[in-house]
Design a protein around this motif. Structure first.
Motif, PDB file in Angstrom:
ATOM      1  N   GLU A   7       1.479  -2.164   7.359  1.00 21.30           N
ATOM      2  CA  GLU A   7       1.732  -3.225   6.441  1.00 21.30           C
ATOM      3  C   GLU A   7       2.839  -4.112   6.164  1.00 21.30           C
ATOM      4  N   SER A   8       3.006  -5.291   5.949  1.00 23.39           N
ATOM      5  CA  SER A   8       3.988  -5.954   5.695  1.00 23.39           C
ATOM      6  C   SER A   8       4.694  -5.622   4.473  1.00 23.39           C
ATOM      7  N   ILE A   9       6.109  -4.988   4.548  1.00 28.60           N
ATOM      8  CA  ILE A   9       6.815  -4.786   3.273  1.00 28.60           C
ATOM      9  C   ILE A   9       7.408  -5.974   2.693  1.00 28.60           C
ATOM     10  N   ARG A  10       7.756  -6.850   3.547  1.00 32.19           N
ATOM     11  CA  ARG A  10       8.353  -8.243   3.304  1.00 32.19           C
ATOM     12  C   ARG A  10       7.559  -9.213   2.566  1.00 32.19           C
ATOM     13  N   HIS A  11       6.222  -9.136   3.321  1.00 32.98           N
ATOM     14  CA  HIS A  11       5.071 -10.079   2.699  1.00 32.98           C
ATOM     15  C   HIS A  11       4.033  -9.355   2.552  1.00 32.98           C
TER      16      HIS A  11
END
Length: 465
Positions: free
Chosen positions: A123-127
């Motif tokens: 999973e994207s942490i930034r997005h």
């Protein structure tokens, strides 16, 4: 001489390991091809599923039916292994390469030692809402942002995918906009590949042998299509959402254990753009619609009893396996071409459990103790069966007509029970009332219900003759 050789070839001793004692109905998977069968033998290919029909007089041979072609013939047991049921295993995953919310540096450390084509998805942490495909190539790890847009996923804004399974499948075949094809999934610790387990146990089918036809149904979780698999008419439930597909793996696992003439038979699973669950095709649709569209002028009370008995026998089998259906209703009973009713939709089925469960409950079919304390047992299935009997003998009417769900909950708790359907045999209504006993311990089991229905069936049949 050749005829003599043929005769004696049947008599060769088989290896002791192959001296099975398979009963009729046992399903087996072919370990090798038999492309040039001798007279009387069955033609099959490696991976084909065959059902034992009978033991043969010839040592090591059985009469079997091919599950897809329907052909019957002799098979040599040494060429087969018994088809295994899948174990209910929470670690079984359709996406063993999905690692959830981990950082980029964590992903890099997991993809060591570096190997071209080694990959994982996180999973994207930034997005938030997006994903990242991490691929090892030439000693480096490249991170591709997977954008979630219009209910689909994309890396390059050209190629769109229904879900992560679909995406990984595509990039495992061709690299397109990424540096290399995906060759080796990095499994999350503690997970097992569902694809591998399905394949090993003989339940994984081949997408190239499936022809999809018209859509015949749509549920909360996906669409159902008519189809054909290697010449056999089938129903195909397609679940595209990753999370839902994973939860339906439970249904599939349960279905691999069940073989009964009054349960819809699982033929296998295909992993392609999500999860395809392949079952026998029940051409006459669900029992509720079947009864509503035909009515009293077409279906008599003996045929209604016949449907009630079919369902009861299927449920008695589930009871013997200590399984609770939890969503028994006319909509989840399907009718075959030869008008046999079979229980389907094992999505909520669980081992008899007193554990609370937060699944969405079908209020009008659910026992009071299950609504109140979310506790399920065979006896709560018996309550639902009583409601199903009412549906059958009203030719598919909605239970508790004109009552809201809130009213149903309150009134049933206070002791209200539906009245007997018009022209319903008194003995059948008595059975409904027994199923609706407030105290679960006072409700009969399915074997007792079957006995009572058989008695009523005999009485009605004799009265007509």
């Amino acid at each position: 001489a050749s005829r003599k050789q043929q005769r004696t070839s049947w008599l060769f001793d088989c290896p002791s390991s192959a001296q099975m004692n398979w009963a009729a109905g046992v399903q087996c998977v072919a370990k090798c091809d038999n492309r040039k069968p001798k007279p009387g033998e069955l033609l099959y290919h490696k991976g084909d599923v065959l059902t034992i029909v009978d033991a043969s007089m010839r040592k090591c041979f059985y009469t079997a039916r091919h599950n897809t072609t329907g052909a019957e013939g002799l098979i040599n047991s040494s060429n087969l292994r018994e088809r295994e049921a899948l174990r209910v295993d929470p670690s079984l995953s359709l996406m063993p390469w999905f690692h959830g919310k981990i950082s980029g540096p964590e992903a890099v450390s997991k993809l060591q030692p570096a190997e071209d084509g080694l990959f994982l998805v996180r999973e994207s942490i930034r997005h938030p809402g997006d994903y990242v495909l991490c691929v090892s190539f030439s000693g480096e790890v490249i991170h591709y942002r997977v954008i979630y847009q219009n209910n689909k996923l994309t890396i390059n804004l050209k190629q769109y995918f229904y879900n992560l399974i679909d995406m990984i499948e595509f990039y495992s075949r061709c690299k397109e906009s990424i540096v290399t094809t995906l060759t080796k999934p990095k499994k999350k610790q503690g997970t097992k590949s569902a694809e591998l387990e399905l394949s090993k146990t003989g339940w994984l089918l081949d997408i190239t042998k499936l022809t999809l036809g018209e859509q015949i149904g749509e549920g909360e979780f996906g669409a159902v299509y008519r189809g054909e698999y290697m010449g056999q008419k089938v129903a195909v439930k397609i679940i595209k959402c990753d999370v839902t597909a994973q939860s339906f793996l439970q249904e599939t696992t349960v279905m691999t254990k069940l073989q009964h003439k009054n349960l819809v038979r699982l033929l296998g699973v295909i992993l392609h753009k999500g999860l395809h669950i392949i079952t026998e095709l029940m051409t006459k649709g669900n029992l509720g619609n079947f009864l509503r569209t035909r009515g009293r002028s077409v279906i008599n009370s003996v045929q209604l009893l016949h449907f009630a008995l079919n369902v009861c026998e299927g449920m008695e089998y589930l009871e013997s396996k200590k399984l609770v259906h939890r969503d028994l209703a006319a909509r989840n009973v399907l009718v075959s071409d030869d008008s046999v009713a079979k229980v389907s939709d094992f999505g909520l089925t669980k081992v008899d459990s007193k554990e609370p469960d937060k699944a969405k409950l079908p209020v009008k079919w659910t026992a009071p103790e299950s609504l109140k304390k979310e506790k399920f047992s065979t006896k709560s299935d018996v309550w639902s069966y009583g409601i199903l009997l009412w549906e059958i003998f009203t030719y598919g009417r909605q239970p508790y007509p004109k009552m809201s769900l809130k009213e149903v909950k309150e009134k049933v708790e206070e002791g209200y029970r539906m009245e007997s359907p018009e022209s319903c045999p008194p003995n059948v209504y008595s059975l409904m009332r027994l199923c609706w006993e407030q105290d679960p311990r006072r409700r009969p089991g399915f074997s007792k219900l079957r006995e009572k229905l058989e008695q009523e069936m005999r009485f009605r049949s004799e009265a007509r003759s």
